[in-house]
Design a protein around this motif. Structure first.
Motif, PDB file in Angstrom:
ATOM      1  N   TRP A  23      33.320  41.962  -5.914  1.00  0.00           N
ATOM      2  CA  TRP A  23      32.485  43.163  -5.221  1.00  0.00           C
ATOM      3  C   TRP A  23      31.298  42.468  -4.852  1.00  0.00           C
ATOM      4  O   TRP A  23      30.917  41.943  -3.803  1.00  0.00           O
ATOM      5  CB  TRP A  23      32.040  44.454  -6.804  1.00  0.00           C
ATOM      6  CG  TRP A  23      30.744  45.051  -5.456  1.00  0.00           C
ATOM      7  CD1 TRP A  23      29.845  44.754  -4.213  1.00  0.00           C
ATOM      8  CD2 TRP A  23      30.375  46.313  -5.869  1.00  0.00           C
ATOM      9  NE1 TRP A  23      29.221  46.091  -4.249  1.00  0.00           N
ATOM     10  CE2 TRP A  23      29.448  47.189  -5.491  1.00  0.00           C
ATOM     11  CE3 TRP A  23      31.156  47.205  -7.449  1.00  0.00           C
ATOM     12  CZ2 TRP A  23      28.920  48.643  -5.529  1.00  0.00           C
ATOM     13  CZ3 TRP A  23      30.637  48.597  -7.249  1.00  0.00           C
ATOM     14  CH2 TRP A  23      29.467  48.882  -6.539  1.00  0.00           C
ATOM     15  N   LYS A  69      25.594  42.121  -9.322  1.00  0.00           N
ATOM     16  CA  LYS A  69      27.166  42.300  -9.685  1.00  0.00           C
ATOM     17  C   LYS A  69      27.541  40.975 -10.894  1.00  0.00           C
ATOM     18  O   LYS A  69      28.969  41.602 -11.415  1.00  0.00           O
ATOM     19  CB  LYS A  69      27.623  41.945  -8.749  1.00  0.00           C
ATOM     20  CG  LYS A  69      27.399  43.946  -7.367  1.00  0.00           C
ATOM     21  CD  LYS A  69      27.363  44.950  -8.437  1.00  0.00           C
ATOM     22  CE  LYS A  69      26.477  45.223  -7.244  1.00  0.00           C
ATOM     23  NZ  LYS A  69      27.078  46.872  -7.827  1.00  0.00           N
ATOM     24  N   ASP A 124      34.838  50.183  -5.769  1.00  0.00           N
ATOM     25  CA  ASP A 124      33.386  50.692  -7.141  1.00  0.00           C
ATOM     26  C   ASP A 124      34.789  51.377  -7.242  1.00  0.00           C
ATOM     27  O   ASP A 124      34.774  51.884  -8.542  1.00  0.00           O
ATOM     28  CB  ASP A 124      32.530  51.454  -6.092  1.00  0.00           C
ATOM     29  CG  ASP A 124      31.634  52.930  -6.886  1.00  0.00           C
ATOM     30  OD1 ASP A 124      31.321  52.220  -8.020  1.00  0.00           O
ATOM     31  OD2 ASP A 124      32.517  53.480  -5.990  1.00  0.00           O
TER      32      ASP A 124
END
Length: 370
Positions: free
Chosen positions: A280, A296, A258
């Motif tokens: 991720w 994602k 992130d």
């Protein structure tokens, strides 16, 4: 390493990075050659200077590192090496360069003399702050081409150590013998004398080499060292997350991915953002959250539509024979290089992400003309 990196393999996970460039001007002021050398080779100082520029350019090209652009000129030339602006898509990157008043300039001088049947060369790089770094090396008299190849690498090593060390890693990958030991040694030898602007890049590359050697704790510390002096250095966040994920620390890894995405400006760090979304997604699956992984992967492709790995991973996770699968197949066909071996041309040396294209999805790297 942990299960993730064991699954994906480490060396192949060097993914593309387009970073913000600075331009480091380098002027070759004078290269002198002794009379014995001139008579033996039949070259003038001007032709030797041109050979040096050409060899330095080739090193920078092979390194596949866009941490900065280096502009090499001579007093009687018009400035930059035009090939750097034309080749490998560098022009598009150079156009984004924001030059600042703090950039270092280097003036290069050198000498080639005959000594004990060998050609001995010394290069000296004087920075704008008047600090001088130098290197000496030699070759047999009949090995001019090899001497100039050495000189090209040494020149880049003096003014752009991260790029020179990255070229060592890149060369070993291209030759099919991944060898991070030489890269690690190069980075560690350069670190004591580098400038503040070089330090994050070299520490990061050191971490990459350590991770490839499965020295995870040391690699993690190297990436943390980068972030302690440059908290917004996106590649180090991605690399740190990859090492954490490889050791099963997926919650911490996701926080690092992130951070990589937040610090990776969309225009300059497209593939860094894409790789972070991919990793991720993989960490989410390792946590037993596969439904969250698919979105994602879609974000990963939107982050860089020239990179096919998110598509290949996404294709494995959507319903077969669906309209989305057909569209993904079409896009993969447009992006992929149909070769039976890794195509390292578009791959950079700043990031490790556990390589995926071959080990996981059996793809080759994507050529995008960068």
């Amino acid at each position: 390493m942990g299960d993730l990196i064991s699954l994906f393999g480490i060396v192949l996970g060097i993914i593309g990075l387009e970073s913000s460039l600075d331009v480091r001007p380098v002027t070759i002021s004078r290269i002198t050659i002794s009379e014995a050398i001139g008579e033996h080779w039949g070259y003038t100082p001007a032709s030797i200077e041109q050979k040096l520029k050409d060899e330095a350019y080739l090193v920078m090209r092979r390194a596949r590192s866009f941490s900065r652009g280096t502009r090499i000129s001579t007093p009687n030339a018009d400035g930059s090496i035009d090939k750097i602006a034309r080749d490998a898509g560098v022009l598009r990157l150079l156009q984004r360069v924001q030059q600042s008043v703090g950039l270092l300039e280097f003036t290069i001088t050198g000498d080639i003399v005959a000594e004990h049947g060998k050609a001995l060369m010394e290069l000296r790089a004087r920075r704008s702050d008047q600090q001088v770094v130098r290197a000496r090396f030699e070759r047999p008299m009949d090995q001019l081409d090899q001497l100039m190849r050495d000189a090209g690498w040494v020149l880049v090593r003096l003014v752009d150590p991260q790029v020179a060390c990255a070229e060592l890693l890149r060369r070993s990958l291209m030759e099919g013998r991944p060898d991070p030991v030489e890269t690690l040694r190069c980075a560690e030898e350069a670190l004591p004398t580098v400038t503040d602007s070089d330090r994050p890049w070299l520490l990061n590359l050191r971490g990459v080499a350590l991770a490839m050697l499965h020295r995870d704790q040391e690699a993690g510390r190297a990436f943390l060292d980068v972030l302690s002096i440059s908290p917004d250095f996106a590649p180090a966040w991605l690399n740190l997350g990859t090492v954490l994920a490889g050791n099963g620390r997926h919650r911490d890894a996701i926080e690092a991915f992130d951070a990589a995405i937040r610090h990776a400006a969309p225009a300059e760090f497209a593939q860094t953002r894409s790789a972070a979304f991919v990793m991720w997604a993989i960490s989410l699956e390792k946590q037993g959250r596969p439904d969250e992984a698919v979105p994602k992967l879609r974000q990963a492709f939107r982050a860089d539509r020239t990179y096919d790995l998110p598509l290949r991973l996404l294709r494995q996770r959507i319903p077969p024979d669906s309209a989305e699968e057909k569209e993904i197949d079409r896009m993969i066909a447009e992006l992929s290089v149909p070769t039976g071996h890794p195509d390292w041309d578009p791959i950079y040396t700043e990031n490790i992400v556990g390589v995926m294209p071959i080990v996981v999805v059996g793809s080759t790297a994507t050529r995008t003309g960068r």
